[in-house]
Design an enzyme around this catalytic site. Sequence first.
Site, mmCIF file in Angstrom:
data_model
loop_
_atom_site.group_PDB
_atom_site.id
_atom_site.type_symbol
_atom_site.label_atom_id
_atom_site.label_comp_id
_atom_site.label_asym_id
_atom_site.label_seq_id
_atom_site.Cartn_x
_atom_site.Cartn_y
_atom_site.Cartn_z
ATOM 1 N N SER A 1 8.190 22.634 60.919
ATOM 2 C CA SER A 1 8.832 24.180 60.519
ATOM 3 C C SER A 1 9.871 24.262 61.160
ATOM 4 C CB SER A 1 7.763 24.837 60.611
ATOM 5 O OG SER A 1 7.821 26.380 59.984
ATOM 6 N N ASP B 1 4.558 22.674 49.751
ATOM 7 C CA ASP B 1 4.964 23.601 50.546
ATOM 8 C C ASP B 1 6.174 24.176 49.998
ATOM 9 O OD1 ASP B 1 5.763 24.703 52.931
ATOM 10 O OD2 ASP B 1 6.464 22.977 54.113
ATOM 11 N N HIS C 1 2.423 22.472 54.232
ATOM 12 C CA HIS C 1 3.425 22.613 55.444
ATOM 13 C C HIS C 1 2.907 21.640 56.410
ATOM 14 C CE1 HIS C 1 6.694 24.906 57.003
ATOM 15 N NE2 HIS C 1 6.126 25.620 57.854
#
Lengths: 523, 523
Positions: free
Chosen positions: A204, A455, A480
């Site tokens: 991320s 994602d 994710h």
Amino acid sequence: MAKPKYSHLSLSLFLIITIITSSPLSLASRPSNFPSSRWAPRFLGKFSSSSPPKQPQPPKQQQQQPKIRYETRYFAQRLDHFSFSDSPRFQQRYLINTEHWVGPQRLGPIFFYCGNEGGIEWFAKNTGFVWEVAPQFGAMILFPEHRYYGESMPYGNKDEAYKNASTLSFLTAEQALADFAVLITELKRNLSAEGCPVVLFGGSYGGMLAAWMRLKYPHIAIGALASSAPILQFEDIVPPETFYDIVSNDFRRESSSCFNTIKESWDALVTEGKKQNGLRQLTKTFHLCRELSSTDDLANWLDSAYSYLAMVNYPYAADFVMPLPGHPIREVCRKIDGCPDGTSTLERIFEGVSIFYNYTGQAKCFELEDESDVGTDGWNWQACTEMVMPMSSSRNASMFQTYDFNLSSFQEECWKDYNVKPRPTWITTEFGGHDIKATLKSFGSNIIFSNGLLDPWSGGSVLQNVSETVIALVTEEGAHHIDLRFSKKEDPEWLVEQRATEIKLIEGWLEKFYQESKSKFDM
Amino acid sequence: MAKPKYSHLSLSLFLIITIITSSPLSLASRPSNFPSSRWAPRFLGKFSSSSPPKQPQPPKQQQQQPKIRYETRYFAQRLDHFSFSDSPRFQQRYLINTEHWVGPQRLGPIFFYCGNEGGIEWFAKNTGFVWEVAPQFGAMILFPEHRYYGESMPYGNKDEAYKNASTLSFLTAEQALADFAVLITELKRNLSAEGCPVVLFGGSYGGMLAAWMRLKYPHIAIGALASSAPILQFEDIVPPETFYDIVSNDFRRESSSCFNTIKESWDALVTEGKKQNGLRQLTKTFHLCRELSSTDDLANWLDSAYSYLAMVNYPYAADFVMPLPGHPIREVCRKIDGCPDGTSTLERIFEGVSIFYNYTGQAKCFELEDESDVGTDGWNWQACTEMVMPMSSSRNASMFQTYDFNLSSFQEECWKDYNVKPRPTWITTEFGGHDIKATLKSFGSNIIFSNGLLDPWSGGSVLQNVSETVIALVTEEGAHHIDLRFSKKEDPEWLVEQRATEIKLIEGWLEKFYQESKSKFDM
């Protein structure tokens, strides 16, 4: 109307829970209608704070995740690496594990996770991949915390650090990267481990940091695994609709009627809200702990649930941001679609999001976002300064309310909330982004951009190989940064393969590094 | 004793000149003996200030250098790119010439000189190479000024900008590079020239900036010609004796007796200074305008002359830091060696350095360094913060006084002079340096490190090819970034060839860039 599911559970298990959602609109001013500006959804900021909000306890079997062992240490960092002003130092927390490290003589590698927007222990716990593969590489493990998060607070504590724009002004990605660079360099010096190769990991925002770190500090790290790192989610590099279109597709692929119900629900919500006693009725329908004062608050709460569901749409039960079943979007749609005929749109919606907000069934009522929290959240500051990620919602492809990102309103809101002016073009000036393939092809090496197409952040990442050493690993069914999680017996084949590829690529970097070190010694 | 040369000249031509030397010791506290710490020699800082000190006028034929044409513009820059504190903007000056630019449609290149420690006009005038080659490339020329130099003063003026450590704290290489990055990006946007390739040029500290800019901002510039850029002159990457050993070799290769005379002169100076009326006698011998108060001042003045002579040891007459003949060290040694038998060591020294300080013969007497200048010079600040380049002088190989660099004394002096603590390991943390070959081999591309081995800074630069695209161009007879100077009919063959190679390499970068742009359009 179907009975709310929770009412079947024993009252003795009930808790009043405060789930502070990470609403995309958390800072927007919301008068009585839909917001004038849309904030970039947070990654996982709120949920990863070191003092998490009270959450329902996950069922026993979900709690059993592998144990990790580390020592917690602190390093005195400069508050400002890029000027010589006399600013106070702060203690950066980092977690270290050396039990498998083969040491400096044998040039044992250092696996370095680029801590992101939250307490570092939470990331350590949720990044099992690093812990699982380090032993086979004889690697040291480092998990440094990102400044202004967790315990790594400038000015002694969070209240002081988050006091105003002046104290917050050093909460930037560049300063965080410099923290990492200084920490590694000093640590290696202290261990006489200058020759040991460093491999970066990050998911991320942490993945963005890992990629940027490899780009900006190639002398410090030999490669980076940047998982779900939307480094292209800036300016006009990817269409601003990308994020919400992907979320929407995640729902549509499960069920087009589910998609349609959600798409219709926003109007239903507004219509209901305008009725006499409408807000009171909505409060009841959605089992809110306090009476709703604006439909926007509820819309944000729903918006947030869908976005997170897309991010954590894992194929197995997990407790990442919330305890959730495997394929949670499928479950949400099953609920929405499965209500008896005659169930209203909004009641269906409530049944659906209960999967997200109340999978354990322990919630008695729901708190929407805590307004008092405005201004104290690091990621919102970052979004208001450099991390300006324009987000729109398209009329047709999206199941969300139509919305066009408006930079001026965004800037006004940042000024109002933080007394700060966003710099929307700074990230691409500092790190690039436009035409990144051309740049990385003739420069750069040893970066893995891994993404799962479920994602919603994948749309802002690098999805095609750039060169022989700048690789895109794309999985159709991934969400994710699932690759960074602990392996499980339920892991699908594609995930097992993806991780094996990542290990192989990292092995390749290290082998090349050792060959060159050897030839250097031979010279 | 030989009559001082100047006394043969007509008195009407005499000037009392103040040559502010760029002494390696300019900031050191000097009690009565040799200094406790040795400062890194400046590159050419003082001489390149926008208001140069009064200098003797060079002879007419030397003044005829090619005219350059440009427009002067200003760009409002953030004072601090790396924090969101509310600091005032400043006007960065830049020179621009677009008369040969083929424009954005044809992706005309932009030749960008990384301004270094002085007024930008001076660098523009002394970087003829860029002006000469730009037309054949259809290139725009940009010469942006470095912050805190020339007219590009934060806080409105130099007095304010240089007031204290707080106002000076943003005078760093990283901030300067960010200035360049923002300037290029904005300028290209305004001209709809986002697709135009940028090629960087720089000499000396400007060459370091060019190389670092290519490393840190590969998305902004496709390549860099870094001439005489000692990016490895930090920490222990090269031996600290390197600089003075090269200066000494430059003298020894011309004449070992000259080398020996200089080597002996330091003791002679001290001995003379200790005699009764010794300082007065030295004042006379060296034709100083004011009575000498310490032999250190004189030693610094001599030290400085030798160092600069080595830097500008060009094969033809030039007026770079001073009007000088071709092969000036040869001329200095000819003077030192050519004095009649019985001439004292110190008288020989005076004859020698007169070539440097008084080649035009117009000086009546000499001012040593202006002590009042302490604390107002940008390069000294930079040397006291990040540009910590350890310099020692070896017992045998050097003709200078033996000296071991001492970091503690250095730091103490910086604290005394600027209230600032140097960060000696920051540059290598931020930009690398250790093991640079390995780093640049697997990363990086399109950098030329050009060096002349007569230049004492060459020892701290990259002297071997790193890869196919990171190239070292080394010339035996070259001095400080001679390749960047205007071409002359007196140019030796090796210099003509060197420049041709540079042009060819730059052509190669551009060709590749255009090929890739084309294939992108074709896609």
